[in-house]
Design an enzyme around this catalytic site. Structure first.
Site, PDB file in Angstrom:
ATOM      1  N   ASP A  46      32.744   5.199   7.766  1.00  0.00           N
ATOM      2  CA  ASP A  46      31.633   4.873   8.660  1.00  0.00           C
ATOM      3  C   ASP A  46      31.710   5.633   9.983  1.00  0.00           C
ATOM      4  O   ASP A  46      32.785   6.088  10.402  1.00  0.00           O
ATOM      5  CB  ASP A  46      31.679   3.374   9.011  1.00  0.00           C
ATOM      6  CG  ASP A  46      31.317   2.487   7.835  1.00  0.00           C
ATOM      7  OD1 ASP A  46      31.261   2.971   6.691  1.00  0.00           O
ATOM      8  OD2 ASP A  46      31.104   1.282   8.083  1.00  0.00           O
ATOM      9  N   HIS A 188      37.025   4.630   8.829  1.00  0.00           N
ATOM     10  CA  HIS A 188      36.185   5.283   9.848  1.00  0.00           C
ATOM     11  C   HIS A 188      36.737   6.680  10.125  1.00  0.00           C
ATOM     12  O   HIS A 188      37.821   6.799  10.720  1.00  0.00           O
ATOM     13  CB  HIS A 188      36.188   4.461  11.139  1.00  0.00           C
ATOM     14  CG  HIS A 188      35.657   3.067  10.974  1.00  0.00           C
ATOM     15  ND1 HIS A 188      36.416   2.044  10.466  1.00  0.00           N
ATOM     16  CD2 HIS A 188      34.425   2.541  11.223  1.00  0.00           C
ATOM     17  CE1 HIS A 188      35.670   0.938  10.413  1.00  0.00           C
ATOM     18  NE2 HIS A 188      34.470   1.219  10.865  1.00  0.00           N
TER      19      HIS A 188
HETATM   20 NI    NI Z   1      30.215   1.314  12.236  1.00  0.00          NI
END
Ligand code: NI
Length: 220
Positions: A46, A188
């Site tokens: 992400d 991430h």
């Molecule tokens: Ni996010």
């Protein structure tokens, strides 16, 4: 300023006749993996793309691993080459809003604008190859209005590596290794420590018999 720009975008979208936020995609080429007979997991990244994303794509490519990237539109427009590479290498690209807003605080119209603007940025970066088929809400935060406004069922996760908090590759690897077949793992790629952890995640999960597929393939 932002709302004016969003209104401008909506105007453009209406003019070009692209009024549906989620037309059926454009899913990435299938790797041909059957998750009924393989132990599949989906790595999801992400908040990117960012400065470490190219390195991450190198790591994934070395294992022929397919991943899913939930991209932030304002970053897409600054990193179009790496987004184009993701698509070319068979990864799935999903929508993670325009500027990582908590969508539960926005009006339905503003939610829709966040989604359309981001999808259009991805479509442009991939030269019409990809129009995202999946969406993950920033902060995992959603309600009925977010579902209506985005037109997507949010994709959440099964394994949270807490990589944004523990900037420690060993710890990230350890949590990723708790995955079971069929799980979606949250990571991430904007953090260097996360990208550093990926070769070991790929190595150890491969050794345990896992195959890395996109969210779309996992849900098929
Ligand atoms: Ni996010």
């Amino acid at each position: 300023m932002l709302s004016l720009r969003i209104l401008g975008l909506l105007g453009l979208v209406v003019i070009t006749g692209c009024s549906v936020a989620t037309r059926p995609d454009s899913s990435p080429k299938s790797s041909g993996t059957d998750c009924r007979t393989n132990q599949c997991v989906a790595l999801t990244f992400d908040d990117g793309p960012g400065p470490y994303t190219n390195q991450l794509l190198d790591y994934l490519s070395a294992y022929n691993a397919k991943a899913t990237f939930y991209l932030v539109g304002s970053r897409v427009v600054q990193n179009t080459a790496v987004v184009s590479r993701m698509a070319r290498e068979g990864h799935e690209i999903g929508n993670h809003s325009w500027n990582h807003a908590d969508l539960t605080t926005l009006s339905e119209q503003d939610i829709r604008a966040q989604i359309i603007r981001t999808n259009e940025s991805i479509r442009l970066a991939t030269r019409n190859e990809v129009y995202p088929a999946s969406f993950r809400p920033p902060y995992g935060a959603y309600n009925k209005r977010v579902i209506t406004g985005t037109g997507y069922n949010p994709v959440m996760w099964d394994v949270d590596t807490l990589d944004w908090y523990y900037r420690n590759p060993e710890r990230i690897v350890k949590l990723a290794l708790t995955a079971k077949a069929g799980d979606i793992i949250l990571l991430h790629d904007i953090h260097p420590t996360t990208v550093q952890s990926v070769p070991e995640i790929l190595r150890q999960l491969t050794a345990k018999g896992f195959v890395f597929v996109t969210v779309g393939e996992l849900r098929r």
